[in-house]
Motif scaffolding. Structure first.
Motif, PDB file in Angstrom:
ATOM      1  N   PRO A 210     -40.480 -23.580  -7.933  1.00  0.00           N
ATOM      2  CA  PRO A 210     -41.630 -22.868  -8.515  1.00  0.00           C
ATOM      3  C   PRO A 210     -41.994 -23.315  -9.928  1.00  0.00           C
ATOM      4  CG  PRO A 210     -39.692 -21.440  -8.395  1.00  0.00           C
ATOM      5  CD  PRO A 210     -39.354 -22.679  -7.634  1.00  0.00           C
ATOM      6  N   SER A 211     -40.999 -23.657 -10.722  1.00  0.00           N
ATOM      7  CA  SER A 211     -41.279 -24.053 -12.111  1.00  0.00           C
ATOM      8  C   SER A 211     -40.384 -25.232 -12.461  1.00  0.00           C
ATOM      9  CB  SER A 211     -41.003 -22.874 -13.061  1.00  0.00           C
ATOM     10  OG  SER A 211     -41.309 -23.219 -14.387  1.00  0.00           O
ATOM     11  N   CYS A 212     -41.009 -26.390 -12.716  1.00  0.00           N
ATOM     12  CA  CYS A 212     -40.255 -27.627 -12.864  1.00  0.00           C
ATOM     13  C   CYS A 212     -39.974 -27.973 -14.324  1.00  0.00           C
ATOM     14  CB  CYS A 212     -41.003 -28.786 -12.211  1.00  0.00           C
ATOM     15  SG  CYS A 212     -41.082 -28.648 -10.418  1.00  0.00           S
ATOM     16  N   ASN A 213     -38.917 -28.730 -14.509  1.00  0.00           N
ATOM     17  CA  ASN A 213     -38.535 -29.257 -15.810  1.00  0.00           C
ATOM     18  C   ASN A 213     -39.619 -30.239 -16.275  1.00  0.00           C
ATOM     19  OD1 ASN A 213     -37.324 -31.144 -17.744  1.00  0.00           O
ATOM     20  ND2 ASN A 213     -35.376 -30.169 -17.246  1.00  0.00           N
ATOM     21  N   PRO A 214     -40.125 -30.110 -17.510  1.00  0.00           N
ATOM     22  CA  PRO A 214     -41.181 -31.009 -17.971  1.00  0.00           C
ATOM     23  C   PRO A 214     -40.753 -32.476 -18.024  1.00  0.00           C
ATOM     24  CG  PRO A 214     -40.341 -29.663 -19.785  1.00  0.00           C
ATOM     25  CD  PRO A 214     -39.770 -29.103 -18.527  1.00  0.00           C
ATOM     26  N   GLU A 215     -39.437 -32.730 -18.111  1.00  0.00           N
ATOM     27  CA  GLU A 215     -38.951 -34.106 -18.148  1.00  0.00           C
ATOM     28  C   GLU A 215     -38.598 -34.641 -16.765  1.00  0.00           C
ATOM     29  OE1 GLU A 215     -36.776 -34.712 -22.473  1.00  0.00           O
ATOM     30  OE2 GLU A 215     -35.544 -34.176 -20.747  1.00  0.00           O
ATOM     31  N   VAL A 216     -38.312 -33.722 -15.835  1.00  0.00           N
ATOM     32  CA  VAL A 216     -37.856 -34.123 -14.496  1.00  0.00           C
ATOM     33  C   VAL A 216     -38.721 -33.397 -13.473  1.00  0.00           C
ATOM     34  CG1 VAL A 216     -35.870 -34.413 -12.979  1.00  0.00           C
ATOM     35  CG2 VAL A 216     -35.522 -34.268 -15.465  1.00  0.00           C
ATOM     36  N   PRO A 217     -39.757 -34.046 -12.942  1.00  0.00           N
ATOM     37  CA  PRO A 217     -40.752 -33.351 -12.105  1.00  0.00           C
ATOM     38  C   PRO A 217     -40.205 -32.730 -10.831  1.00  0.00           C
ATOM     39  CG  PRO A 217     -41.544 -35.523 -12.802  1.00  0.00           C
ATOM     40  CD  PRO A 217     -40.105 -35.455 -13.179  1.00  0.00           C
ATOM     41  N   PHE A 218     -39.035 -33.155 -10.360  1.00  0.00           N
ATOM     42  CA  PHE A 218     -38.487 -32.657  -9.097  1.00  0.00           C
ATOM     43  C   PHE A 218     -37.308 -31.714  -9.325  1.00  0.00           C
ATOM     44  CE2 PHE A 218     -36.988 -36.882 -10.170  1.00  0.00           C
ATOM     45  CZ  PHE A 218     -35.616 -36.705 -10.244  1.00  0.00           C
ATOM     46  N   ALA A 219     -37.077 -31.305 -10.572  1.00  0.00           N
ATOM     47  CA  ALA A 219     -35.970 -30.400 -10.895  1.00  0.00           C
ATOM     48  C   ALA A 219     -36.508 -29.106 -11.496  1.00  0.00           C
ATOM     49  CB  ALA A 219     -34.999 -31.067 -11.873  1.00  0.00           C
ATOM     50  N   SER A 220     -35.749 -28.036 -11.336  1.00  0.00           N
ATOM     51  CA  SER A 220     -36.123 -26.739 -11.887  1.00  0.00           C
ATOM     52  C   SER A 220     -36.018 -26.756 -13.412  1.00  0.00           C
ATOM     53  CB  SER A 220     -35.206 -25.660 -11.317  1.00  0.00           C
ATOM     54  OG  SER A 220     -35.330 -24.454 -12.027  1.00  0.00           O
ATOM     55  N   ASP A 221     -36.853 -25.943 -14.058  1.00  0.00           N
ATOM     56  CA  ASP A 221     -36.736 -25.820 -15.512  1.00  0.00           C
ATOM     57  C   ASP A 221     -35.513 -24.983 -15.903  1.00  0.00           C
ATOM     58  OD1 ASP A 221     -37.560 -23.270 -14.854  1.00  0.00           O
ATOM     59  OD2 ASP A 221     -39.443 -23.350 -15.966  1.00  0.00           O
ATOM     60  N   THR A 238     -30.424 -23.854 -18.508  1.00  0.00           N
ATOM     61  CA  THR A 238     -31.241 -23.390 -19.633  1.00  0.00           C
ATOM     62  C   THR A 238     -31.410 -21.870 -19.622  1.00  0.00           C
ATOM     63  OG1 THR A 238     -33.285 -23.655 -18.360  1.00  0.00           O
ATOM     64  CG2 THR A 238     -32.530 -25.553 -19.647  1.00  0.00           C
ATOM     65  N   ARG A 239     -30.962 -21.241 -18.544  1.00  0.00           N
ATOM     66  CA  ARG A 239     -30.984 -19.777 -18.399  1.00  0.00           C
ATOM     67  C   ARG A 239     -29.917 -19.413 -17.391  1.00  0.00           C
ATOM     68  NH1 ARG A 239     -32.952 -19.021 -13.382  1.00  0.00           N
ATOM     69  NH2 ARG A 239     -34.659 -20.347 -12.608  1.00  0.00           N
ATOM     70  N   ASP A 240     -29.673 -18.127 -17.215  1.00  0.00           N
ATOM     71  CA  ASP A 240     -28.728 -17.696 -16.186  1.00  0.00           C
ATOM     72  C   ASP A 240     -29.295 -18.044 -14.799  1.00  0.00           C
ATOM     73  OD1 ASP A 240     -27.135 -16.730 -18.170  1.00  0.00           O
ATOM     74  OD2 ASP A 240     -27.596 -14.601 -17.819  1.00  0.00           O
ATOM     75  N   ILE A 241     -28.449 -18.607 -13.959  1.00  0.00           N
ATOM     76  CA  ILE A 241     -28.847 -19.040 -12.615  1.00  0.00           C
ATOM     77  C   ILE A 241     -28.074 -18.230 -11.583  1.00  0.00           C
ATOM     78  CG2 ILE A 241     -28.849 -20.961 -10.981  1.00  0.00           C
ATOM     79  CD1 ILE A 241     -29.049 -22.852 -13.402  1.00  0.00           C
ATOM     80  N   LYS A 242     -28.784 -17.745 -10.577  1.00  0.00           N
ATOM     81  CA  LYS A 242     -28.161 -16.952  -9.526  1.00  0.00           C
ATOM     82  C   LYS A 242     -27.708 -17.848  -8.372  1.00  0.00           C
ATOM     83  CE  LYS A 242     -30.536 -12.529 -10.207  1.00  0.00           C
ATOM     84  NZ  LYS A 242     -29.290 -11.748 -10.376  1.00  0.00           N
ATOM     85  N   PRO A 243     -26.656 -17.457  -7.668  1.00  0.00           N
ATOM     86  CA  PRO A 243     -26.242 -18.218  -6.484  1.00  0.00           C
ATOM     87  C   PRO A 243     -27.384 -18.326  -5.471  1.00  0.00           C
ATOM     88  CG  PRO A 243     -24.564 -16.592  -7.048  1.00  0.00           C
ATOM     89  CD  PRO A 243     -25.761 -16.297  -7.909  1.00  0.00           C
ATOM     90  N   GLY A 244     -27.559 -19.503  -4.908  1.00  0.00           N
ATOM     91  CA  GLY A 244     -28.612 -19.715  -3.911  1.00  0.00           C
ATOM     92  C   GLY A 244     -29.897 -20.278  -4.473  1.00  0.00           C
ATOM     93  N   GLU A 245     -30.046 -20.332  -5.798  1.00  0.00           N
ATOM     94  CA  GLU A 245     -31.276 -20.879  -6.374  1.00  0.00           C
ATOM     95  C   GLU A 245     -31.395 -22.374  -6.075  1.00  0.00           C
ATOM     96  OE1 GLU A 245     -32.983 -20.123 -10.202  1.00  0.00           O
ATOM     97  OE2 GLU A 245     -31.635 -18.417 -10.532  1.00  0.00           O
ATOM     98  N   THR A 246     -32.599 -22.819  -5.717  1.00  0.00           N
ATOM     99  CA  THR A 246     -32.877 -24.247  -5.542  1.00  0.00           C
ATOM    100  C   THR A 246     -33.110 -24.868  -6.915  1.00  0.00           C
ATOM    101  OG1 THR A 246     -33.917 -23.811  -3.404  1.00  0.00           O
ATOM    102  CG2 THR A 246     -34.382 -25.934  -4.430  1.00  0.00           C
TER     103      THR A 246
END
Length: 628
Positions: A210-221, A238-246
């Motif tokens: 849903p929201s990509c890293n500005p440096e890596v277009p195919f990775a999450s921010d 860069t923030r808390d990540i929950k189990p199962g997040e893509t």
């Protein structure tokens, strides 16, 4: 290649040149120099790269097809034996001369297996291919009856016309031919018409971020690339990540099929190819479609076609073949060797180690060779025997590319001293040798779920995934999905915490000393992850959560949280992941709850993690044994 290396070593020892050789090779500072040195050494000792490869041959095709027939007609019928017969028919197709009678017969025989598998669409493809070739007239009625049955099963109205065509052919045939080739009664024809519906292949849905890293277009921010002197380049939350997040959906820079699957999978996309079609020239590549066949020819196979068999005959493994594939696709994508040299200089002179390999737009692109070239080779940590063995592999690959293909404009003469002086050739040789060193530390195996096992379908070079460091208790997991690889969080990951993959050495299945030894030998680092520091026990010695929790009330809460897990584990073991569509989501909730309430390690969380990985695998690439 091991035999060639042994011969060369023996010759060096016979003339007492081994110490001199080691000293000279150790002084070489570039991969291109190492390739030139090896070419000259082969010339000096009279070793000319030689090999053979099998060609298309009618007799060989027939022999393999006959063996397939024996398996297919043996009693009792079984899915596993039919799959083996299917594979043999595909190999018979690969080895048959183009547009030959043998090719037609192999297609027809494979269509019979596909019919038994209820793969009617694929069966029709093989039937039409057989009929378009020199297929014997006396066998056509039987094939047309099979075609009509497939059309009827698929709800195609033209099945009646096909049955009528079969009947007309039967009328023209002699009585003897009728007895041999067609059903003996109307009853039998009716039985042929009673078929079940087509077995539907699973569709792959590539997840969206849903929201990509500005440096890596195919990775999450939610993840970022960091660098320090201890871990090198690595990924942090860069923030808390929950189990199962893509977290990442990366397409490989290059994919290559494992040689043992060449007659069951597509050489381009690596998908299972039930009705595969062969390369028109070699016997070592099959494709799932004309599209993949054409794309492969344009991207790499026109160069690899005359070479890959020579290398396989020398027992070159998949990683050696991948080192060639990377060079072929990279040279093909660049305008010229000079343009490629300039790319190398840009990366070599890059000042910021964190962004080394980034493109001019300030982003990390997996399809850009800069991202590949920037990966570690560990050249400074490798021994002379290690480096020379890889240099020898490289010279053989390079020799065959030069003398058997037009990769360098035209086929070059098989003269080692001349080849060693060709700057474009040795430049590419330096690339291949770099790949030979890079691949063991950076390659990812592209897998499929088959009969409760993860089977290596092929190898993928994933530049971004290669930035992730190892832990013997990883907090992320990978899923192979068609032509992508997807990264999910397994554990809760706190902001600032590093993401860790596993390099195939889990604390639960291998004790600490063995893990650390293997990691040191292949990846050149001392593992100091938590399981290593605390020397966690292996699986059969892991405690239960109850070892850590003494309060009856807390134990009751945990039991309630895990109340559905045993059922989930049974469903996952059986491969039934459709019965409980929320299974994954619920197991990730279990992980989150346990992670917050019970200190690691304990056996229940390990079981849940492995079940999650099993379900993720079943949602990814699979080879499902057809039912008959």
């Amino acid at each position: 290649m091991e035999n060639v290396l042994n011969i060369l070593n023996r010759k060096l020892y016979e003339v007492n040149r081994h110490p001199e050789f080691n000293a000279k090779f150790k002084m070489l500072s570039t991969d291109e120099q190492r390739v030139i040195f090896t070419f000259n050494l082969l010339e000096e000792f009279g070793i000319k790269p030689e090999s053979t490869c099998e060609k298309k041959n009618a007799a060989t095709s027939v022999n393999i097809r006959v063996k397939g027939n024996e398996l297919f007609t043996a009693d009792p019928a079984s899915s596993s034996r039919y799959v083996t017969a299917w594979k043999m028919y595909s190999e018979s197709i690969a080895r048959a001369p183009p547009r030959s009678k043998e090719l037609a017969l192999a297609y027809a025989n494979r269509s019979a297996v596909l019919f038994r598998f209820k793969k009617y669409k694929e069966c029709l493809e093989d039937i039409d291919r057989a009929l378009s070739l020199d297929y014997p007239d006396d066998l056509k009625p039987k094939l047309l009856l099979r075609k009509g049955t497939c059309l009827k099963a698929l709800g195609k109205p033209e099945y009646e016309k096909t049955f009528e065509e079969a009947h007309q052919l039967i009328k023209k045939m002699s009585v003897t031919e009728n007895i041999k080739t067609v059903p003996k009664s109307t009853v039998q024809m009716k039985r042929l018409n009673k078929v079940r519906g087509q077995v539907k292949e699973k569709e792959h849905h590539v997840p969206k971020i849903p929201s990509c890293n500005p440096e890596v277009p195919f990775a999450s921010d939610a993840v970022a690339v960091k660098y320090d002197d201890i871990f090198g380049r690595h990924l942090v939350a860069t923030r808390d990540i929950k189990p199962g997040e893509t977290l990442v959906v990366e397409k490989p820079y290059a994919l290559i099929l494992a040689p043992e699957h060449m007659y069951t999978h597509c050489a381009k996309c690596l998908d299972v190819a039930w009705d595969s079609i062969p390369c028109d020239h070699c016997v070592y590549a099959m494709f799932c479609s004309e599209k993949c066949k054409e794309e492969a020819w344009k991207e790499f196979h026109d160069i690899e076609c005359p070479v890959v068999g020579l290398l396989l005959n020398l027992e070159m493994n998949i990683l050696g073949l991948l080192s060639m594939r990377l060079a072929v696709v990279t040279v093909r994508r660049m305008e010229s060797f000079e343009a490629l040299r300039k790319e190398f200089q840009i990366v070599d002179n890059w000042k910021d180690p964190r962004t080394r390999g980034y493109a001019d737009d300030g982003k990390f692109h997996s399809e850009d060779y800069r991202s590949v070239y920037s990966l570690t080779t560990n050249a400074d940590k490798r021994s002379v025997p290690d480096l020379f063995g890889r240099a020898l592999n490289t010279t053989y690959i390079l020799y065959f590319l030069a003398t058997e293909t037009e990769m360098f404009g035209t086929k070059l003469k098989a003269n080692l001293p001349s080849l060693a002086k060709n700057s474009d050739l040795t430049f590419v040789g330096g690339m291949i040798l770099r790949h030979q060193q890079m691949i063991p530390s950076n390659v990812h195996m592209f897998v499929e779920e088959r009969d409760f096992d993860n089977v290596e379908r092929g190898a993928a070079l994933m530049p971004f995934f290669s930035l992730i460091n190892h832990s013997c208790d990883h907090n992320i997991t990978r899923q192979s999905l068609k032509e992508h690889m997807v990264l999910y969080a397994l554990y809760p990951i706190e902001k600032g915490e590093q993401l860790f993959d596993n390099y195939g050495l889990l604390y639960a299945v291998m004790e600490k000393a063995s893990r650390r030894k293997k990691l040191k030998e292949q990846f050149f680092f001392d593992c100091n992850c938590l399981p290593c520091e605390e020397d966690w026990p292996t699986y059969f010695h892991l405690p239960s959560y109850s070892h850590w929790i003494s309060s009856p009330q807390e134990r009751a809460k945990i039991e309630k949280a895990l109340r559905n897990f045993n059922r989930y584990m049974e469903l996952a073991t059986e491969g039934d992941i459709e019965t409980e569509p929320n299974m994954l989501k619920n197991m990730f909730k279990m992980i989150e709850f346990l992670f917050e309430n019970v200190p690691l390690p304990f056996v229940e969380i390990n079981n849940i993690i492995e079940t999650i990985k099993r379900v993720e695998s079943l949602h990814g690439n699979t080879f499902l044994m057809p039912k008959i």
